[in-house]
Design an enzyme around this catalytic site. Structure first.
Site, PDB file in Angstrom:
ATOM      1  N   PRO A  53       0.853  -1.201   0.000  1.00 12.04           N
ATOM      2  CA  PRO A  53       0.000   0.000   0.000  1.00 12.04           C
ATOM      3  C   PRO A  53       0.886   1.247   0.000  1.00 12.04           C
ATOM      4  O   PRO A  53       1.257   1.772   1.051  1.00 12.04           O
ATOM      5  CB  PRO A  53      -0.780  -0.132   1.310  1.00 12.04           C
ATOM      6  CG  PRO A  53       0.112  -0.922   2.206  1.00 12.04           C
ATOM      7  CD  PRO A  53       0.917  -1.826   1.334  1.00 12.04           C
TER       8      PRO A  53
ATOM      9  N   ASP B 233       6.113   2.643   1.630  1.00 10.25           N
ATOM     10  CA  ASP B 233       5.171   1.606   2.068  1.00 10.25           C
ATOM     11  C   ASP B 233       4.481   2.118   3.330  1.00 10.25           C
ATOM     12  O   ASP B 233       5.131   2.293   4.369  1.00 10.25           O
ATOM     13  CB  ASP B 233       5.944   0.313   2.339  1.00 10.25           C
ATOM     14  CG  ASP B 233       5.040  -0.869   2.664  1.00 10.25           C
ATOM     15  OD1 ASP B 233       3.883  -0.637   3.067  1.00 10.25           O
ATOM     16  OD2 ASP B 233       5.496  -2.020   2.530  1.00 10.25           O
ATOM     17  N   HIS B 234       3.171   2.331   3.242  1.00 12.78           N
ATOM     18  CA  HIS B 234       2.451   2.917   4.377  1.00 12.78           C
ATOM     19  C   HIS B 234       2.359   1.965   5.563  1.00 12.78           C
ATOM     20  O   HIS B 234       1.923   2.364   6.652  1.00 12.78           O
ATOM     21  CB  HIS B 234       1.047   3.337   3.938  1.00 12.78           C
ATOM     22  CG  HIS B 234       0.644   4.681   4.454  1.00 12.78           C
ATOM     23  ND1 HIS B 234       0.809   5.051   5.766  1.00 12.78           N
ATOM     24  CD2 HIS B 234       0.088   5.754   3.836  1.00 12.78           C
ATOM     25  CE1 HIS B 234       0.360   6.279   5.937  1.00 12.78           C
ATOM     26  NE2 HIS B 234      -0.080   6.734   4.771  1.00 12.78           N
ATOM     27  N   ARG B 235       2.748   0.703   5.373  1.00 12.09           N
ATOM     28  CA  ARG B 235       2.742  -0.232   6.502  1.00 12.09           C
ATOM     29  C   ARG B 235       3.907   0.022   7.448  1.00 12.09           C
ATOM     30  O   ARG B 235       3.808  -0.287   8.651  1.00 12.09           O
ATOM     31  CB  ARG B 235       2.809  -1.684   5.987  1.00 12.09           C
ATOM     32  CG  ARG B 235       1.611  -2.130   5.172  1.00 12.09           C
ATOM     33  CD  ARG B 235       1.838  -3.500   4.562  1.00 12.09           C
ATOM     34  NE  ARG B 235       2.982  -3.504   3.639  1.00 12.09           N
ATOM     35  CZ  ARG B 235       3.415  -4.584   2.993  1.00 12.09           C
ATOM     36  NH1 ARG B 235       2.801  -5.750   3.172  1.00 12.09           N
ATOM     37  NH2 ARG B 235       4.439  -4.500   2.170  1.00 12.09           N
TER      38      ARG B 235
ATOM     39  N   CYS C 196       5.479   3.022   8.022  1.00 14.93           N
ATOM     40  CA  CYS C 196       5.458   4.321   8.684  1.00 14.93           C
ATOM     41  C   CYS C 196       4.249   5.119   8.217  1.00 14.93           C
ATOM     42  O   CYS C 196       3.574   4.742   7.255  1.00 14.93           O
ATOM     43  CB  CYS C 196       6.745   5.101   8.417  1.00 14.93           C
ATOM     44  SG  CYS C 196       6.925   5.638   6.698  1.00 14.93           S
TER      45      CYS C 196
END
Length: 467
Positions: A264, A437-439, A441
């Site tokens: 994501p 990658d929004h996972r 941070c």
């Protein structure tokens, strides 16, 4: 007594399971030495030469150039051992006999086995000169397995070149791009006469052959009663050209698809005034010594930014539901090559100086252009630096290089109006973008990283606080 041994496509490492035959380096009947490269293959990682662990006479080859083989599939068979007497070679390789004037001792082959089948890292010893074993007039029928025989298949006629008399074995082509161009356009390279040194076939030779094939043939004028031309059917017109996704292009497609499916990602960007960074680089190069590249300075900035924001030098293990923060920075950089997009990796970039980074970038870039990168050069990256400004564009939203967590993009540096010290001035401006990658941070961390990078670009002295 000679023994026929089968050499299979070895495990290429790095998770690679198949390879495409680009160029055979030996022909049926050739005498090969232990660890001599026998075939050039293209994997999803790199172009490599495969050494044969046996020494002897090549009795069969499996697979035409352009064929894709899985690991473990037969590549060729070699007759090894024995005294090298004519009757033994004839029994091991039907129709083969020593060259006229060659003694049995000279034609003897080694039965040793080196075990050196690691691809892409060189071999231990020098490569012996190949000797040609002349074939007898009568040949036994080909076996049912249908290995590639010494005789060439029926060629496509190329009017401009005409047949090349007596051409056997590997075609005199070095460039895989020339070979691919000929294969895509249906040109048999055995029918092309090379204009390069020692008959080397160049791209211009293949293009000349293509032009000859496509040259329209004069037709008699149609009579008034002739039927009108029939337009192609919609199905044929809409079929289009189909280009196989394999090799480097196939690997890129798989990786980008996986990245888009699993990660994501989000992108943030900022414009920065790079005038001071460009001035600092000019001062460094004016002081003497090796020239420092702009990419090396950006790499140094990235390394220091990752030390402050280690979340972005990580990967995600979804099976364990863990974020793995990596201890070292192995910096990849996007490089466009004739074979497609590749990402060479500078190992331990955090421990290198600007001079060392400049030299390593230059080495890997040259290897990429020559299709000489090894699988080790293309794996292990933890963060990617993408300088798409070389294509003359300002911004981009790049796809993360899976399984990394972020990529910094750098646009072109051009003069633009900019407010500097309260006044309007013309400054060297660059757009920086960070895809992350929004996972691993949230936006605050990503924004902090990008802002620190921009501050270092605008004021290189900021780096002195962390040196």
């Amino acid at each position: 007594m000679a023994q026929v041994l089968e050499f299979k496509l070895p495990d290429l490492g790095e998770g690679l399971t198949e390879a495409e035959i680009v160029r055979w380096l030996v022909a049926v009947g050739d005498v090969v030495a232990i660890d001599q490269p026998v075939v050039e293959v293209e994997t999803a990682k790199a172009m490599v030469e495969v050494p044969c662990p046996y020494g002897g006479v090549v009795t069969a080859r499996y697979g035409e150039e352009g064929t894709e083989l899985p690991v473990g599939a037969p590549l060729l068979t070699v007759a090894v051992g024995g005294t090298g007497a004519p009757e033994e070679l004839a029994e091991a390789a039907p129709g083969a006999a020593p060259t006229v004037g060659e003694t049995a001792a000279e034609s003897a082959v080694s039965s040793e086995y080196s075990g050196n089948v690691l691809v892409g890292y060189g071999t231990a010893g020098p490569v012996a000169r190949r000797r040609r074993v002349r074939h007898a007039a009568a040949k036994a029928p080909a076996p049912a397995a249908a290995p590639v025989a010494a005789a060439a298949p029926a060629p496509v006629a190329v009017p401009v070149a005409g047949p090349v008399p007596g051409q056997e074995g590997p075609v005199p082509v070095i460039s895989p791009l020339v070979r691919k161009l000929a294969r895509d356009r249906g040109i048999d390279l055995r029918e092309v006469r090379g204009s390069g040194p020692e008959g080397l076939i160049l791209r211009a030779d293949v293009e000349l052959a293509i032009a000859a094939l496509e040259r329209p043939v004069a037709a008699p004028a149609p009579s008034p009663a002739a039927a009108p031309a029939v337009a192609p059917s919609p199905a044929v017109a809409s079929a289009g050209e189909r280009v196989p996704l394999r090799g480097v292009r196939g690997a890129v497609a798989d990786k980008l698809s996986r990245s888009r499916t699993e990660i994501p990602d989000a992108t943030c960007w900022v414009d920065a005034d790079a005038t001071e960074l460009m001035a600092a680089r000019a001062a460094m190069n004016a002081a003497g010594g090796p020239k420092i590249s702009l990419l090396a300075l950006l790499a140094r900035i990235c390394v220091h930014a990752l030390a402050r924001f280690p979340e972005l030098n990580s990967t995600v293990d979804m099976a364990a539901r863990e974020i793995v923060r990596l201890p070292a920075v192995h910096l990849g950089f996007a490089a466009q090559t004739p074979r497609g997009l590749v990402v060479p990796v500078v190992k331990d970039a955090g421990t290198r100086t600007a001079e060392s980074l400049t030299a390593e970038f230059a080495r890997l870039t040259e290897a990429a252009r020559e299709s000489a990168l090894t699988p080790a050069d293309l794996t292990g990256g933890t963060f990617t630096l993408n300088n798409y400004g070389v294509f003359g564009v300002d911004g981009s939203t790049p796809i993360i290089n899976h399984p990394e967590a972020a990529m910094l993009g750098v646009g072109r540096i051009i003069p633009k109006p900019w407010v500097h010290q309260g006044e309007l001035a013309v400054r060297q401006v660059v757009q920086l973008s960070l895809t992350f990658d929004h996972r691993v941070c949230d936006g605050g961390t990503a924004g902090g990283f990008l802002r620190y990078v921009a501050d270092c670009v605008e004021q290189p002295a900021v780096l002195l606080r962390t040196l």
